[in-house]
Structure formats: C-alpha cells, structure tokens
Motif scaffolding. Structure first.
Motif, PDB file in Angstrom:
ATOM      1  N   LEU A 180      84.135  11.959  58.794  1.00  0.00           N
ATOM      2  CA  LEU A 180      84.096  10.725  58.001  1.00  0.00           C
ATOM      3  C   LEU A 180      82.658  10.323  57.689  1.00  0.00           C
ATOM      4  N   GLN A 181      81.773  10.435  58.673  1.00  0.00           N
ATOM      5  CA  GLN A 181      80.370  10.090  58.458  1.00  0.00           C
ATOM      6  C   GLN A 181      79.703  11.084  57.503  1.00  0.00           C
ATOM      7  N   GLN A 182      79.999  12.351  57.673  1.00  0.00           N
ATOM      8  CA  GLN A 182      79.425  13.375  56.790  1.00  0.00           C
ATOM      9  C   GLN A 182      79.890  13.157  55.354  1.00  0.00           C
ATOM     10  N   THR A 183      81.114  12.697  55.190  1.00  0.00           N
ATOM     11  CA  THR A 183      81.633  12.424  53.848  1.00  0.00           C
ATOM     12  C   THR A 183      80.812  11.331  53.169  1.00  0.00           C
ATOM     13  N   LEU A 184      80.539  10.249  53.882  1.00  0.00           N
ATOM     14  CA  LEU A 184      79.734   9.180  53.296  1.00  0.00           C
ATOM     15  C   LEU A 184      78.347   9.696  52.928  1.00  0.00           C
ATOM     16  N   GLU A 185      77.712  10.410  53.820  1.00  0.00           N
ATOM     17  CA  GLU A 185      76.373  10.949  53.547  1.00  0.00           C
ATOM     18  C   GLU A 185      76.403  11.900  52.355  1.00  0.00           C
ATOM     19  N   HIS A 186      77.446  12.713  52.282  1.00  0.00           N
ATOM     20  CA  HIS A 186      77.552  13.650  51.163  1.00  0.00           C
ATOM     21  C   HIS A 186      77.726  12.892  49.848  1.00  0.00           C
ATOM     22  N   GLU A 187      78.582  11.892  49.836  1.00  0.00           N
ATOM     23  CA  GLU A 187      78.791  11.129  48.603  1.00  0.00           C
ATOM     24  C   GLU A 187      77.517  10.395  48.187  1.00  0.00           C
ATOM     25  N   GLN A 188      76.743   9.919  49.139  1.00  0.00           N
ATOM     26  CA  GLN A 188      75.462   9.289  48.812  1.00  0.00           C
ATOM     27  C   GLN A 188      74.513  10.303  48.168  1.00  0.00           C
ATOM     28  N   SER A 189      74.546  11.552  48.634  1.00  0.00           N
ATOM     29  CA  SER A 189      73.684  12.576  48.023  1.00  0.00           C
ATOM     30  C   SER A 189      74.165  12.918  46.613  1.00  0.00           C
TER      31      SER A 189
END
Length: 175
Positions: free
Chosen positions: A87-96
């Motif tokens: 879930l955290q990686q998803t947010l970071e990925h979407e921010q990128s």
C-alpha cells in the motif's frame, strides 16, 4: 507533429504506464498467493487501468501525427514485505507517476504545444484520484486492518471493485 522533447516524454510515459501495470500485476499475484484475494483483485483492476493509460498515450501520439517508439520495460519486483508495504509503495509509485505527468505538461507548455497540454489535463486529474485512492487504502488499512476480522472485511470490500474501461481510451481510439 510534436516538438522532439515532448514526443520523447510522451513515448517514455507509455513505458512508465506499462511498468505501472506490470508492478500492479505483480502485486496482485503476491497478494493472491497470500490469500488476500480481494486486494489481489483490486490490484488486477489497477493493472487493467494502467494498460488503458498506456494505450491512451499510444493512440494520442499516433492520432496527433507523432511516432510511437516503445522502450524496454523494467521488470517489477515480485516479492513484497507485507500488504502495508504494498500500500505504501503504491502511494510512492503514484507520486512518481504524477511527477512524470507534470514534467510533460511543463515541457508542452514551454514549447506552446496546446494539444498535448489539453490532452494531459485528464491525466493531471487522474493522478489526483490515483494518489487519493492510495492514501485512502493506507488509511483504511491502518485503521481497520490490525485484526483478522477487520482485514477480512477490507479484503472483501477491495474485491468488489469493478473494472470499467477508461472513457478517455474510447475518446482517443475513436479520434
């Protein structure tokens, strides 16, 4: 026709969207292997949406007289520490991804490429939704996922997500 740097960035975005799709498909597989089928389904739907995004860029480039040049797609990770880490990686990925979209907007504005700026308006709005979904998923997990019953309920709710082809894809495919 596109300015060379705009066309390059648009083509790179196709690759980024396909990578996103592969990342979410990998997450889906890992989650299903952990018997989190609802979350696995949610990420499978996300995979389909990211593929739609890649096709939207693909069709836009061609419809606007550009050339599509596909690059190599990096393999996504296949192992994850936990659902919360996903879930955290998803947010970071979407921010990128948001940063990539903004970079194309900036370049298109700089060269006064109004068709691309207008086209990207939908993606700017889409990224607000993507980041909000990711943040909401983290918050719901942190609030309710700490016990087995809460996690079970969240998993069932995530499994109710329905894939609907992105309307924007139909617009550019029929242009």
């Amino acid at each position: 026709m596109f300015a060379p740097e705009v066309e390059k960035l648009l083509n790179e975005q196709i690759v980024a969207e396909i990578y996103s799709a592969n990342l979410y498909l990998s997450m889906s597989a890992w989650l299903r292997e952990k018997n989190l089928d609802g979350y696995g389904h949610w990420y499978y739907v996300q995979y389909k949406e990211e593929m739609d995004h890649a096709l939207i860029f693909f069709n836009f480039i061609l419809n606007a007289g550009g050339s599509v040049e596909l690059g190599a797609i990096e393999a996504p990770p296949t192992g994850f520490a936990s659902l919360e880490a996903i879930l955290q990686q998803t947010l970071e990925h979407e921010q990128s991804v948001t940063a990539l979209i903004y970079a194309i907007v900036e370049e298109a504005q700089e060269v006064r490429d109004f068709k691309t700026t207008q086209f990207l308006d939908w993606f700017v709005k889409e990224q607000v939704e993507e980041e909000d979904n990711a943040s909401t998923n983290i918050g719901r997990y942190q609030t309710f996922g700490g016990d087995s019953m809460g996690l079970h309920t969240l998993d069932q709710e995530m499994g109710a997500r329905v894939y609907v082809q992105t309307a924007q894809l139909a617009l550019v495919e029929n242009a």
